[in-house]
Scaffold this motif. Structure first.
Motif, PDB file in Angstrom:
ATOM      1  N   SER A  63       0.814  -1.220   0.000  1.00 32.83           N
ATOM      2  CA  SER A  63       0.000   0.000   0.000  1.00 32.83           C
ATOM      3  C   SER A  63       0.843   1.263   0.000  1.00 32.83           C
ATOM      4  N   ASN A  64       2.100   1.182   0.466  1.00 35.93           N
ATOM      5  CA  ASN A  64       2.951   2.373   0.527  1.00 35.93           C
ATOM      6  C   ASN A  64       3.793   2.562  -0.728  1.00 35.93           C
ATOM      7  N   GLY A  65       3.494   1.792  -1.778  1.00 31.19           N
ATOM      8  CA  GLY A  65       4.224   1.919  -3.027  1.00 31.19           C
ATOM      9  C   GLY A  65       5.405   0.979  -3.130  1.00 31.19           C
ATOM     10  N   ASN A  66       5.763   0.300  -2.042  1.00 27.82           N
ATOM     11  CA  ASN A  66       6.833  -0.693  -2.097  1.00 27.82           C
ATOM     12  C   ASN A  66       6.339  -1.988  -2.731  1.00 27.82           C
ATOM     13  N   MET A  67       7.263  -2.929  -2.901  1.00 24.56           N
ATOM     14  CA  MET A  67       6.935  -4.215  -3.498  1.00 24.56           C
ATOM     15  C   MET A  67       7.440  -5.325  -2.585  1.00 24.56           C
ATOM     16  N   ARG A  68       6.582  -6.321  -2.321  1.00 24.06           N
ATOM     17  CA  ARG A  68       7.014  -7.534  -1.636  1.00 24.06           C
ATOM     18  C   ARG A  68       7.502  -8.520  -2.698  1.00 24.06           C
ATOM     19  N   THR A  69       8.728  -8.969  -2.560  1.00 18.76           N
ATOM     20  CA  THR A  69       9.317  -9.929  -3.498  1.00 18.76           C
ATOM     21  C   THR A  69       9.781 -11.151  -2.725  1.00 18.76           C
ATOM     22  N   THR A  70       9.353 -12.325  -3.141  1.00 22.66           N
ATOM     23  CA  THR A  70       9.795 -13.578  -2.528  1.00 22.66           C
ATOM     24  C   THR A  70      10.451 -14.441  -3.597  1.00 22.66           C
ATOM     25  N   VAL A  71      11.554 -15.058  -3.233  1.00 22.71           N
ATOM     26  CA  VAL A  71      12.317 -15.893  -4.155  1.00 22.71           C
ATOM     27  C   VAL A  71      12.533 -17.254  -3.506  1.00 22.71           C
TER      28      VAL A  71
END
Length: 662
Positions: free
Chosen positions: A272-280
């Motif tokens: 929601s704050n413009g960041n991105m959750r990335t999981t690898v």
């Protein structure tokens, strides 16, 4: 360890309900109990809400729960979160397909809501604060027990607060501050918190009628009660970070599953704050691997290298990382959620599993919704004590959540299945359905819209009538469907919460009331005259009013709070008529109209979809309709075919088995 007791340590601080743990589950439970006018004290060992995003997905069933508990809060969630209606499938940097979320018409929440767990907690806490209840931060529970004293039973808990703030326990870092190299190693940690030597504490002994442990995977409540936490720690490891990224792939605003040409999968979910959750996916933990060291070595540069290997030749740059972690997953479930009908476990304290699919948060919110109304009714003397034992019906649902989240996690870590998925998504939908069969789940199960509780003292099948299918049986989540308002007393008409037509779930808004649904079937159809099931509407209206008046005289709330209005009655009654019923004729549906919502208001089931979903339709000829009792948490508690005197007597006996007459 040095423990210094304050003078208050010898006093007994009395509260009806003590909640240990102020995550989203504890907060949601506190909110509901507060709206029930049940005083609560909620404590948390941290200093404020944990700023880490953690769980992101709020499922359709959880959204239904929010809409029933507090429409104002629900609207706030919709405004703050992002609706995820599509899944984007990539092979490397090539978009293969976009798959819509398909839920049908059994709910108007046909999407996931993406919202970080810290924001979820914040929104619930703000609403709780508006009602005058605040979290006691810095207090932690260190011991608890059930005390039997001269026929009286209560919970005695010892809680403490450090006189000087411990830096290790601080969680008041703003979410925009860098939190690199987090030491979170295992999702669903099972060991207790480490005690700090040389600290001085203020200590209180708290007496409460009930205690709810919503204090996470390392639950002190569960440990002190010595409740086994059976399960395993999975061998898989996953790299994860939240932050601002720069890439020439169109990922912003989408939920993207990516399989690299190197066969390593990853996911990107917007925050929601413009960041991105990335999981690898990181493969299996090596035999001698120390995850503490692994996470220390996991720099933004190392993560960039991993991601570029997946999406090459596309670019990927981490401009700023707010959280970096490596984690394993515990799949565990407490042996029991109920201790002597006095202490209860909810959320991660009761069950831990992968965050895949949002099942942890969704299951925990269902825990809170299931438990709150039961605690409130028993505490206020409105229901029998045995009602609390039915909270154990949550245990098999936790098992289902572990199965579902585990299936997604295992698929995510299986290169062979992921190759199959990419091909399937690139072709036609039947392949996707084949995948769902492969992991033994269906779309309603994935969205937690097919939750069904086992038979118990609350979910009682009819003794002689044929049992319906799973989705309309006692214990099942009450089906949803569109309805049409025929008429209503002035100022009392129920409004739809969306742009869609009025729905069954619009009738369930509120807390602590049983909703009695009277399905008329073809009893009012003039073509049925001469049949045994023919019933004039005026006669049905008379029966409804006499029964409702008598029941409300027996079962009602004692008083209302000025600042938090409570319903006066435990029962609401709604009539659902089919399109075959005459409306403007003598003894037509209008003879039933003119009541307020919950007082016998009549609604038109134009498509007969509601009758069909509750299996009271006329597909096989005339039907006598039926009566369905929907529990306060929108699950079916009892059902009977017919609307004659014997059916009403059956419903009355069911209510008598749960509620206490005044």
């Amino acid at each position: 360890m040095t423990t210094v007791q304050s003078p208050s340590a010898t006093e007994s601080h009395v509260f009806p309900v003590l909640i240990s743990g102020a995550g989203p589950i504890g907060l949601l439970l506190a909110l509901q109990l507060t709206k029930f006018n049940v005083p609560v004290r909620i404590i948390d060992r941290s200093q404020t809400i944990c700023p880490l995003s953690r769980s992101l997905a709020i499922q359709p069933r959880a959204l239904e729960i929010l809409s029933m508990i507090d429409p104002q809060l629900w609207n706030t969630f919709l405004n703050r979160g992002q609706k995820i209606k599509n899944f984007h499938i990539w092979w490397g940097n090539s978009l293969i397909n976009t798959i819509p979320v398909i839920l049908g018409e059994n709910t108007y929440f046909r999407y996931f809501l993406a919202l970080e767990q810290c924001r979820t907690s914040e929104l619930i806490m703000n609403r709780l604060n508006e009602l005058g209840v605040f979290v006691d931060y810095g207090w932690e529970l260190v011991d608890t027990k059930v005390v039997e004293d001269n026929g009286e039973s209560y919970v005695e808990s010892t809680i403490r607060k450090a006189k000087e703030t411990s830096q290790e326990n601080l969680a008041d870092i703003d979410s925009d501050t860098d939190i690199l190299n987090s030491d979170i190693k295992i999702v669903g940690q099972v060991s207790q918190y480490i005690q700090e030597d040389g600290r001085e504490y203020e200590v209180q002994v708290v007496r409460s009628r009930y205690l709810v442990g919503s204090d996470g995977g390392r639950s002190t409540v569960r440990h002190k009660l010595k409740i086994p936490f059976n399960g395993c720690t999975l061998k898989h490891k996953t790299f994860m970070f939240d932050g601002t990224i720069e890439t020439d792939m169109s990922l912003i605003g989408n939920l993207s599953a990516i399989v690299g040409s190197n066969k390593v999968p990853m996911e990107c979910i917007p925050l929601s704050n413009g960041n991105m959750r990335t999981t690898v996916v990181g493969g299996d933990v090596e035999p001698n691997e120390d995850l503490t060291q692994t996470v220390k070595e996991l720099t933004p540069e190392r993560l960039e290298e991993m991601v570029r290997g997946i999406i090459a030749p596309a670019s990927f740059k981490i401009l700023r990382a707010s959280w970096i972690s490596v984690f394993q997953v515990n799949e565990r479930r407490a042996e029991t959620f109920v201790q002597k009908n006095k202490i209860f476990l909810a959320g991660d304290a009761a069950h831990t599993h992968s965050s895949s699919g949002g099942y942890g948060l969704g299951t925990g919110m269902q825990d809170a919704h299931n438990l709150a109304w039961k605690l409130a009714l028993v505490h206020q003397g409105l229901a029998h004590e045995s009602l609390l034992e039915t909270y154990r019906e949550r245990e098999p649902i936790a098992d289902l959540s572990i199965k579902l989240s585990g299936a997604f996690l295992r698929v995510h870590h299986s290169k062979n299945i992921f190759r199959y998925l990419v091909v399937a998504f690139a072709k036609v939908l039947p392949h996707i359905l084949s995948f769902l069969k492969l992991i033994s789940v269906s779309p309603p199960e994935i969205m937690m819209l097919r939750i069904s509780y086992p038979q118990n003292s609350l979910n009682i099948p009819h003794a002689t009538q044929k049992k319906p299918g799973v989705e309309a049986a006692v214990g099942a989540r009450a089906p949803d469907a569109s309805l049409k308002v025929i008429s209503s007393s002035e100022g009392q008409q129920v409004e739809s919460k969306t742009e869609e037509p009025l729905r069954v779930y619009d009738l369930f808004v509120g807390l602590g009331q049983f909703n009695i649904m009277v399905f008329t079937g073809t009893t009012l159809d003039p073509k049925s005259k001469g049949n045994d099931i023919s019933t004039p509407a005026s006669r049905l209206h008379s029966v409804i009013q006499s029964r409702l008046t008598a029941w409300r005289y027996r079962w009602y709330y004692e008083a209302e709070s000025k600042d938090r209005p409570m319903p006066k009655h435990l029962l609401r009654l709604h009539v659902v008529a089919t399109a075959t019923a005459p409306i403007h004729e003598d003894n037509g549906v209008e003879a039933l109209a003119g009541q307020a919502n919950g007082n016998g208001e009549v609604y038109l089931d134009e498509s007969s979809l509601a009758h069909t979903r509750y299996e009271l339709d006329a597909r096989n000829g005339p039907t006598s309709g039926g009566i369905v009792v929907v529990r306060p948490d929108a699950h079916i508690g009892y059902r009977v075919q017919g609307t004659g005197e014997s059916a009403w007597n059956d419903v009355e006996r069911y209510l008598e088995s749960i509620l206490i007459s005044k």
